[in-house]
Write an enzyme that holds these catalytic residues in place. Structure first.
Site, PDB file in Angstrom:
ATOM      1  N   HIS A  80       7.349  19.402  18.995  1.00 28.07           N
ATOM      2  CA  HIS A  80       7.720  20.767  18.602  1.00 28.07           C
ATOM      3  C   HIS A  80       8.126  21.657  19.772  1.00 28.07           C
ATOM      4  O   HIS A  80       8.658  22.737  19.560  1.00 28.07           O
ATOM      5  CB  HIS A  80       6.552  21.438  17.868  1.00 28.07           C
ATOM      6  CG  HIS A  80       5.456  21.895  18.778  1.00 28.07           C
ATOM      7  ND1 HIS A  80       4.478  21.052  19.250  1.00 28.07           N
ATOM      8  CD2 HIS A  80       5.181  23.117  19.321  1.00 28.07           C
ATOM      9  CE1 HIS A  80       3.651  21.718  20.023  1.00 28.07           C
ATOM     10  NE2 HIS A  80       4.053  22.970  20.097  1.00 28.07           N
ATOM     11  N   ARG A  81       7.932  21.219  21.014  1.00 27.93           N
ATOM     12  CA  ARG A  81       8.268  22.063  22.159  1.00 27.93           C
ATOM     13  C   ARG A  81       9.779  22.267  22.246  1.00 27.93           C
ATOM     14  O   ARG A  81      10.561  21.328  22.043  1.00 27.93           O
ATOM     15  CB  ARG A  81       7.800  21.415  23.463  1.00 27.93           C
ATOM     16  CG  ARG A  81       6.298  21.233  23.553  1.00 27.93           C
ATOM     17  CD  ARG A  81       5.608  22.461  24.069  1.00 27.93           C
ATOM     18  NE  ARG A  81       4.164  22.272  24.136  1.00 27.93           N
ATOM     19  CZ  ARG A  81       3.304  23.200  24.498  1.00 27.93           C
ATOM     20  NH1 ARG A  81       3.731  24.403  24.827  1.00 27.93           N
ATOM     21  NH2 ARG A  81       2.004  22.960  24.511  1.00 27.93           N
TER      22      ARG A  81
END
Length: 352
Positions: free
Chosen positions: A203-204
């Site tokens: 998700h970064r």
């Protein structure tokens, strides 16, 4: 005291559960949900499963650029502070909700309490690093999960109000692992056997906003020697569609999972592949090898003890380390499961 607690994202809900329970034994707590995570699978389900009280305020900020989101949160939290007149404002971790809560309090001279203080990746390109550094430097009570975090603060000249409490995530895992095993049917539902699959989270922004990096990570998943369960953040799903990236047949892209299901899948995985800070630490505590899809980490203890390895978005490194397994020594680096009790006790004795 009246403690105004600000949360907004999945990891903060998990940390909030044991702390809130301890605080309410002695103090009045006003719980503020910024709305940073608003998807049901990333928000409401955690309040339900973890027994967190309903928020007193739900700010419904939602998504947006870092500046827009943080600015809107800051203004909204400031209004709540003016209305509630708390003795302390408590924030968790390193999200935009963390920074907004801390700044709103500091600007009106309300003492700031930071749970999970002192972490450093030493990469200012990460928004989380900026958030945690700024929050630490305007906090009055800094609750550190590890001795490394205490040392990081000392190196920056921050020593007043610093306390080594251990990590509240250990408290949460100890409280909830048995419940997860009793209640979760995730392994059966997904047709998996213990240690017969990998668990992945991505998700970064450094991975999701770069089609080359995200494509390389998916390529690595396709080459692994076991099925990959991939609970995809809504934003990650959006970027997969935008880039036209299709996961391979061995990769099961599923909705974000409730906490008990996520714990069960993490505990039973052959290894976890992630760019999440919290998942790295959870993997260490549960003795699951971790392959971190970044070039740095704030949880250096997991590297030092051999349970975690940094691989970036290099497919060859990802596959080699995932299939190698890893694992090493294990200790109570993150505390004994009583961090929330210590935090509540220190707050009780605090004189602003």
């Amino acid at each position: 005291m009246k403690v105004l607690s600000v949360v907004g994202a999945r990891p903060q809900f998990i940390k909030c559960a044991p702390v809130s329970r301890e605080l309410r034994e002695v103090h009045e707590e006003v719980l503020v949900h910024t709305g940073q995570h608003y998807d049901y699978g990333l928000s409401e389900v955690f309040f339900r499963d973890l027994g967190i009280p309903e928020p007193d305020y739900h700010l419904d900020i939602g998504s947006g650029s870092h500046g827009v989101q943080t600015g809107r949160m800051l203004a909204a939290v400031e209004e709540v502070i003016a209305r509630e007149e708390p003795d302390l404002v408590l924030v968790y971790g390193d999200t935009n909700s963390t920074l907004a809560g801390a700044l709103a309090a500091a600007k009106v001279h309300v003492p700031v309490v930071h749970v999970e203080a002192g972490l450093r990746s030493f990469d200012r390109r990460m928004p989380e690093e900026v958030n945690r550094v700024l929050t630490d430097h305007c906090s009055d009570l800094l609750f550190c999960p590890t001795a490394t975090a205490v040392a990081n603060l000392a190196a920056e000249g921050v020593t007043a109000g610093v306390h080594l409490t251990g990590d509240v995530m250990v408290d949460a895992l100890r409280e909830n692992m048995t419940l997860a095993e009793e209640r979760s049917t995730a392994l059966t539902d997904l047709g998996l056997s213990r240690k017969g699959y990998y668990l992945a989270t991505v998700h970064r922004a450094g991975n999701t906003d770069d089609p080359t990096a995200l494509g390389a990570i998916l390529e690595a998943f396709s080459r692994l020697n076991a099925p990959v369960v991939f609970p995809a953040h809504p934003r990650t799903r959006k970027m997969l569609g935008m880039y036209g990236l299709e996961p391979a047949e061995n990769v099961s892209v599923v909705e974000p999972l409730p906490y008990f299901d996520m714990l069960t899948l993490l505990a039973g995985a052959q290894a976890v592949l992630t760019d999440s800070g919290g998942v790295q630490k959870e993997a260490y505590i549960l003795k699951v090898p971790c392959v971190t899809l970044r070039e740095n980490t704030e949880w250096v203890e997991t590297l030092e003890d051999g349970w975690n390895v940094l691989v970036g978005a290099d497919p060859d490194r990802i596959v080699a380390e995932a299939e190698r397994g890893g694992g090493g020594r294990h200790s109570a680096r993150f505390g004994d499961g009583h961090a929330a009790e210590r935090i509540a006790a220190i707050i009780r004795e605090y004189e602003p």
